[in-house]
Design a protein around this motif. Sequence first.
Motif, PDB file in Angstrom:
ATOM      1  N   HIS A 232      71.258   6.001 -17.578  1.00 52.00           N
ATOM      2  CA  HIS A 232      70.169   6.022 -16.584  1.00 52.00           C
ATOM      3  C   HIS A 232      70.522   6.862 -15.363  1.00 52.00           C
ATOM      4  CE1 HIS A 232      66.536   4.107 -14.636  1.00 52.00           C
ATOM      5  NE2 HIS A 232      66.145   4.463 -15.829  1.00 52.00           N
ATOM      6  N   ALA A 266      71.985  -7.089  -7.956  1.00 49.68           N
ATOM      7  CA  ALA A 266      71.008  -6.046  -7.602  1.00 49.68           C
ATOM      8  C   ALA A 266      70.971  -4.968  -8.686  1.00 49.68           C
ATOM      9  CB  ALA A 266      71.386  -5.402  -6.264  1.00 49.68           C
ATOM     10  N   HIS A 267      71.916  -5.018  -9.601  1.00 47.96           N
ATOM     11  CA  HIS A 267      72.053  -3.982 -10.643  1.00 47.96           C
ATOM     12  C   HIS A 267      71.992  -4.648 -12.016  1.00 47.96           C
ATOM     13  CE1 HIS A 267      73.112  -0.278 -12.509  1.00 47.96           C
ATOM     14  NE2 HIS A 267      74.400  -0.197 -12.222  1.00 47.96           N
ATOM     15  N   LYS A 297      59.731 -12.236   5.002  1.00 48.62           N
ATOM     16  CA  LYS A 297      60.852 -11.457   5.541  1.00 48.62           C
ATOM     17  C   LYS A 297      62.010 -12.359   5.942  1.00 48.62           C
ATOM     18  CE  LYS A 297      59.851  -7.312   4.981  1.00 48.62           C
ATOM     19  NZ  LYS A 297      60.306  -7.435   3.586  1.00 48.62           N
ATOM     20  N   ARG A 302      64.405 -12.596  -3.548  1.00 48.57           N
ATOM     21  CA  ARG A 302      63.705 -11.456  -4.130  1.00 48.57           C
ATOM     22  C   ARG A 302      63.332 -11.802  -5.566  1.00 48.57           C
ATOM     23  NH1 ARG A 302      66.217  -5.648  -2.299  1.00 48.57           N
ATOM     24  NH2 ARG A 302      65.539  -5.752  -0.128  1.00 48.57           N
ATOM     25  N   LEU A 303      62.235 -11.205  -6.052  1.00 50.88           N
ATOM     26  CA  LEU A 303      61.856 -11.396  -7.445  1.00 50.88           C
ATOM     27  C   LEU A 303      62.812 -10.591  -8.302  1.00 50.88           C
ATOM     28  CD1 LEU A 303      57.954 -11.173  -7.416  1.00 50.88           C
ATOM     29  CD2 LEU A 303      59.368 -13.224  -7.620  1.00 50.88           C
ATOM     30  N   GLY A 305      64.382  -8.734 -11.349  1.00 55.49           N
ATOM     31  CA  GLY A 305      63.693  -8.047 -12.438  1.00 55.49           C
ATOM     32  C   GLY A 305      62.533  -7.219 -11.940  1.00 55.49           C
ATOM     33  N   PHE A 306      62.337  -7.221 -10.598  1.00 53.42           N
ATOM     34  CA  PHE A 306      61.269  -6.396 -10.009  1.00 53.42           C
ATOM     35  C   PHE A 306      61.856  -5.338  -9.086  1.00 53.42           C
ATOM     36  CE2 PHE A 306      56.932  -8.035 -10.775  1.00 53.42           C
ATOM     37  CZ  PHE A 306      57.236  -9.150 -11.529  1.00 53.42           C
ATOM     38  N   HIS A 308      62.728  -1.041  -8.131  1.00 56.11           N
ATOM     39  CA  HIS A 308      63.709  -0.064  -8.606  1.00 56.11           C
ATOM     40  C   HIS A 308      63.854   1.026  -7.552  1.00 56.11           C
ATOM     41  CE1 HIS A 308      65.776   2.744 -11.277  1.00 56.11           C
ATOM     42  NE2 HIS A 308      66.020   1.682 -12.036  1.00 56.11           N
ATOM     43  N   ARG A 309      65.079   1.538  -7.420  1.00 57.12           N
ATOM     44  CA  ARG A 309      65.312   2.598  -6.450  1.00 57.12           C
ATOM     45  C   ARG A 309      64.534   3.875  -6.802  1.00 57.12           C
ATOM     46  NH1 ARG A 309      69.527   3.932  -3.388  1.00 57.12           N
ATOM     47  NH2 ARG A 309      69.238   1.859  -2.502  1.00 57.12           N
ATOM     48  N   ARG A 317      61.168   1.655 -19.695  1.00 55.34           N
ATOM     49  CA  ARG A 317      61.961   0.773 -20.570  1.00 55.34           C
ATOM     50  C   ARG A 317      61.354  -0.631 -20.603  1.00 55.34           C
ATOM     51  NH1 ARG A 317      67.368   1.549 -17.333  1.00 55.34           N
ATOM     52  NH2 ARG A 317      65.816   1.067 -15.727  1.00 55.34           N
ATOM     53  N   LYS A 359      54.655  -1.977  -1.843  1.00 52.40           N
ATOM     54  CA  LYS A 359      56.116  -1.760  -1.923  1.00 52.40           C
ATOM     55  C   LYS A 359      56.511  -1.119  -3.243  1.00 52.40           C
ATOM     56  CE  LYS A 359      57.221  -4.118   1.907  1.00 52.40           C
ATOM     57  NZ  LYS A 359      57.838  -3.469   3.060  1.00 52.40           N
ATOM     58  N   ARG A 391      75.584   0.302 -21.927  1.00 51.71           N
ATOM     59  CA  ARG A 391      75.725   1.404 -20.967  1.00 51.71           C
ATOM     60  C   ARG A 391      77.058   2.134 -21.080  1.00 51.71           C
ATOM     61  NH1 ARG A 391      72.868   2.252 -16.344  1.00 51.71           N
ATOM     62  NH2 ARG A 391      71.154   1.868 -17.761  1.00 51.71           N
TER      63      ARG A 391
END
Length: 431
Positions: A232, A266-267, A297, A302-303, A305-306, A308-309, A317, A359, A391
Motif C-alpha cells: 500500500h 491507528a495502522h 472533540k 474514534r470509529l 476501521g474508518f 484513511h490518510r 479494498r 471529514k 504485507r
Amino acid sequence: MADAPKSATLTIGDNTYDLPIHSPTAGPDVVDIRKLYGQAGVFTYDPGFTSTASCDSTITFIDGGEGVLLHRGYPIDQLAEKSHYLEVCYLLLYGELPSAAQLEEFESLVTNHTMLHEQMVYFYRGFRRDAHPMAIMTGVVGAMSAFYHDSTDIHDAHQREVASIRLIAKMPTIAAWAYKFSIGQPFIYPRNDLDYASNFLRMCFAVPAEDYEVNPILSRAMDRIFTLHADHEQNASTSTVRLASSSGANPFACIAAGIACLWGPAHGGANQACLEMLKEIGSVDRIPEFIARAKDKNDPFRLMGFGHRVYKNFDPRATVMKQSADEVLELLGVENNPVLAVAKELEKQALEDPYFAEKKLFPNVDFYSGVILEAMGFPTSMFTPIFALSRTVGWISQWKEMIGDPQNKIGRPRQLYLGETARDYVDIESR
Ligand code: SDX
C-alpha cells in the motif's frame, strides 16, 4: 523519473530559489527540495508527512480521491477477482505478471521454504503463553537474522533474493505457530501439497489428533484477504522498513521493525480494534451513541476501521472485502452474524452523517476484514498477525526497490527545534 521542464520559485526575503518539479506517470507533481537547505539554510516542515514524498517508486499507486489502488498498474479489484496471492507476490517483487512456467517455479520455491529452523521451536518457548501473537512475531522475525546468516548481506543480490523468499514463505508458519503457542496446542508443520492459504489455515486449525480438511471456500477467502493487504505505497510500516533498511540493517531486522509499527491501532492494529469496537457496540440500537462519541472533540474515541490518510472517498479494498464478508458468512451459514449486522448498519449511519462526509471518513480495509476473520474462527489477536503476514511481500518489494536504488542513502530527517538555547551548567548548591 523523467525531469519535467517545470520548476517552483521560492522567495525568502530578498532571495529567490528555483526548485525543480518532477512529474510522475500518475499522481501529483513533486517539488524537489533536496538542495533547499544547502541553498537557503531552511528546512521544510511536515510532521506526519502529509505532503511529503519520501522516495520514488514503481510498485503501487493510490489515488485517494478516486479510490484507485494499482499494483504495477493492475487495479486491486481485478487482482482480487482474477489473480491469487502468490501471483500478486511475483508481480510486486518482479514488476510483471508471471508466465505459467515462472509462476510454477516461484510457487515451488516458496512452498519448499515454509519450514522454520527447528531450533526456533525453543525460541517460541521463551514467551509466556499469554503473549500477544504480534509480540511473538516481532521477536521471531527479528531473531531470523540469528538463524539465517547466509541471507543477511544486503549488498549481495542472491542473498537479497533468498531473504525475500524465506520471509514470504515462512511468515504463515511463524504466524500460525504464534497462534498455536498462545492457545497451548502443538505446532502443526507446513505441507508441500497445499497451496499457501490452505497451508496457513491448516497450521492454525489442525490438531494432531485428527485429520483436517481445508474448506476451499475459506482458503479462497483467506487468499483474497492476503491479496488485499499485500502492499500500500509508503504507509507507516513500509516507511519504517525503508528507514530501518537505509542504515544497512539486515532484512529480517527491518521487517521486524515493520511488524512493530503495523501493530499500532491507528495502522494495522485497527482490524483487531475495529472488531472489539463492533462487539462493544453490541447492537444496532447503540450505534448512535458511538457515532456521537466519535464526533465529540472531548472524547478520544474514534470509529476504528474508518478514515484513511490517503483515501478520501472510499477504500477500494473495503469494497472487495465487503463482498467477501457477505459470501463467507452466507457460506458459513452465519449471515445473521450480529457483528456483521452492526457493521453494516454502522457503515450506513456513518456514511449518512454529514460529519463523516465532511471529514471524508468511511470504512477502510480494516472495517470488514475482522468480521470475516472472526467468522473463519480466528481470535481478534490474530487479525494483525494476518495483516503482517500479507504485507511482508509489500515491505520486501519496497525494501528491494530501495536497496537497488543508486540514490539510496541513510534517512535522516531534521527538526524545528523549540527547546532551550545554549546555557551554562548550574552547580546543585546554586539551584
Ligand atoms: C491502515 O497508510 C495506509 O495506507 C494504511 C493502510 C495500509 O494498507 O497500510 O491503509 C492500513 O492503517 C488503515 C487505517 C486503519 N486505522 C484505523 O481505522 C484507525 C481509525 N482511523 C484514524 O485513526 C484515522 O482516520 C487515520 C489514522 C486512519 C488517518 O488519520 P489522518 O489522515 O492523520 O487524519 P486525522 O487523524 O488528522 O483526522 C482528520 C480528522 C480529525 O478531526 P479534526 O481534528 O480535523 O477535527 O478526522 C477525524 C479526526 O478527529 N477522524 C476521525 C476518525 N479518523 C479521523 N473521527 C472519528 N473516527 C475516525 N476513525
